[in-house]
Design an enzyme around this catalytic site. Structure first.
Site, mmCIF file in Angstrom:
data_model
loop_
_atom_site.group_PDB
_atom_site.id
_atom_site.type_symbol
_atom_site.label_atom_id
_atom_site.label_comp_id
_atom_site.label_asym_id
_atom_site.label_seq_id
_atom_site.Cartn_x
_atom_site.Cartn_y
_atom_site.Cartn_z
ATOM 1 N N ARG B 69 -73.891 66.970 102.328
ATOM 2 C CA ARG B 69 -75.030 66.829 101.413
ATOM 3 C C ARG B 69 -75.787 68.146 101.251
ATOM 4 N NH1 ARG B 69 -74.844 61.986 103.954
ATOM 5 N NH2 ARG B 69 -76.250 62.630 105.614
ATOM 6 N N TYR B 73 -76.870 69.238 97.582
ATOM 7 C CA TYR B 73 -78.258 69.552 97.227
ATOM 8 C C TYR B 73 -78.365 70.968 96.651
ATOM 9 C CZ TYR B 73 -79.413 65.436 100.055
ATOM 10 O OH TYR B 73 -79.499 64.169 100.567
ATOM 11 N N TYR B 95 -84.733 59.446 92.404
ATOM 12 C CA TYR B 95 -84.931 58.052 92.825
ATOM 13 C C TYR B 95 -86.166 57.933 93.734
ATOM 14 C CZ TYR B 95 -83.181 53.767 95.181
ATOM 15 O OH TYR B 95 -83.001 52.513 95.690
#
Lengths: 70, 276
Positions: B69, B73, B95
């Site tokens: 991740r 990112y 989100y």
């Protein structure tokens, strides 16, 4: 072509009156909105695997959102 | 902030549910942007944003199974930064609350601010906001501590059992790889239960909570005993809530210095407000 299930989810997410109706009568509310018989069976038939597949296809499943530990 | 560059960025949150938790200001930021990037986990929400601004592009294509991740990112940041540096008015929609458990939102703001661009973040509805509403927990009632599970496990935190505890991401607790590939293992969860057992009795009630992400379903609120936690089915959005053991004793030294007593405080707390 619009996906009536997706339209229903979107409407339900923004309309308190529709939410109250859905809480009272989930199947009847979805049916009145125009959700197809096939989707009604998936939503209320109890086959969670098939429902999950349908939700995945409609883009209604969740991505894993995680922030790493430091 | 006065900017010296043409491009700009506003980061907004779309809430936890599909589209109904987007604030009016968020919707207007989306409408008024030259380009919108979205990183939200449902297509209806994305479709709603596209109705507001047709020049909407997803960032979720950057997620790949097994890809760190950290890299994902970074790739998200690069895409947003490139558009801002090209002189565009950019809106990035994430989100939930864009500043809570979202790494790239803070990173792009930091980088672009350093480079002299106009940047800002609008708040959104987070999972914690849903938790407060669904569980009827007031974080101010006992005080509240909130941790990411793996970070809590790996570091020497001090937990105050008098406060409500909110421990996020218990599904992958102990996974140091940042890929969730070890999330199926229960070793981390067992270690977490062991760490918590230093503060709570084994039969202390805990709540596994999952905010509803679709109006078709209800939020998950499962109460179990702490010792039973390792046998509970968890998902990537499971959060652990540990109710307080109760308020701590009064600090009489401080009360004395203020010239008040515990009884004075109890008296004021017992005054009932009339309900009209």
């Amino acid at each position: 072509m619009t996906d009536k299930l997706v339209d229903f989810v979107n409407a339900l997410d923004q309309d308190p009156a529709l939410q109250a109706q859905y809480k009272e009568d989930p199947r009847g509310t979805a049916e009145s909105f125009g959700v197809s018989d096939e989707d009604l069976s998936l939503l209320f038939g109890g086959n969670t695997e098939a429902l999950q597949q349908r939700l995945d296809m409609a883009g209604l499943s969740s991505i894993v959102w995680v922030q790493h530990a430091k | 902030m006065q900017s010296n560059q043409h491009g700009s960025l506003v980061v907004v949150g779309t809430g936890i549910s599909v589209a109904g938790q987007m604030t009016l200001i968020t919707q207007n930021h989306v409408r008024q942007a030259d380009i919108v990037y979205v990183a939200i986990p449902n297509k209806p929400g994305e479709a709603f944003i596209k109705q507001l601004n047709p020049n909407t592009h997803t960032l979720t294509d950057l997620y790949e199974l097994g890809k760190s991740r950290v890299q994902t990112y970074q790739d998200m940041c690069d895409r947003i930064i490139n558009s801002v540096e090209a002189g565009q008015k950019v809106c990035a929609a994430f989100y939930g609350h864009p500043g809570v458990f979202v790494n790239p939102s803070h990173r792009v703001i930091e980088v672009l601010k350093e480079r002299g661009f106009s940047v800002m973040m609008e708040p959104g509805i987070s999972a914690e906001d849903c938790l407060v509403a669904d569980l009827g927990i007031d974080p101010a009632a006992f005080g509240c501590q909130s941790y990411e599970a793996t970070q809590f496990l790996f570091r020497r935190y001090t937990l105050d059992p008098h406060m409500t505890q909110i421990i996020w991401q218990i599904w992958g607790v102990g996974d140091h790889t940042l890929t969730s590939t070890l999330a199926h293992e229960k070793r981390g969860l067992a270690a977490l239960v062991s760490a918590l057992s230093k503060y709570y009795p084994e039969d202390h009630p805990v709540i596994v909570y999952e905010a509803r992400t679709s109006p078709l379903f209800t939020s998950r609120i499962d109460e179990v005993k702490l010792a039973e936690l390792t046998s509970v089915q968890l998902s990537p959005i499971s959060t652990l809530v540990i109710p307080s053991l109760g308020l701590p004793d009064f600090d009489h030294e401080t009360l004395d210095s203020l010239g008040i007593t515990a009884e004075d405080i109890q008296h004021h707390l017992s005054i009932k407000q009339p309900v009209n």
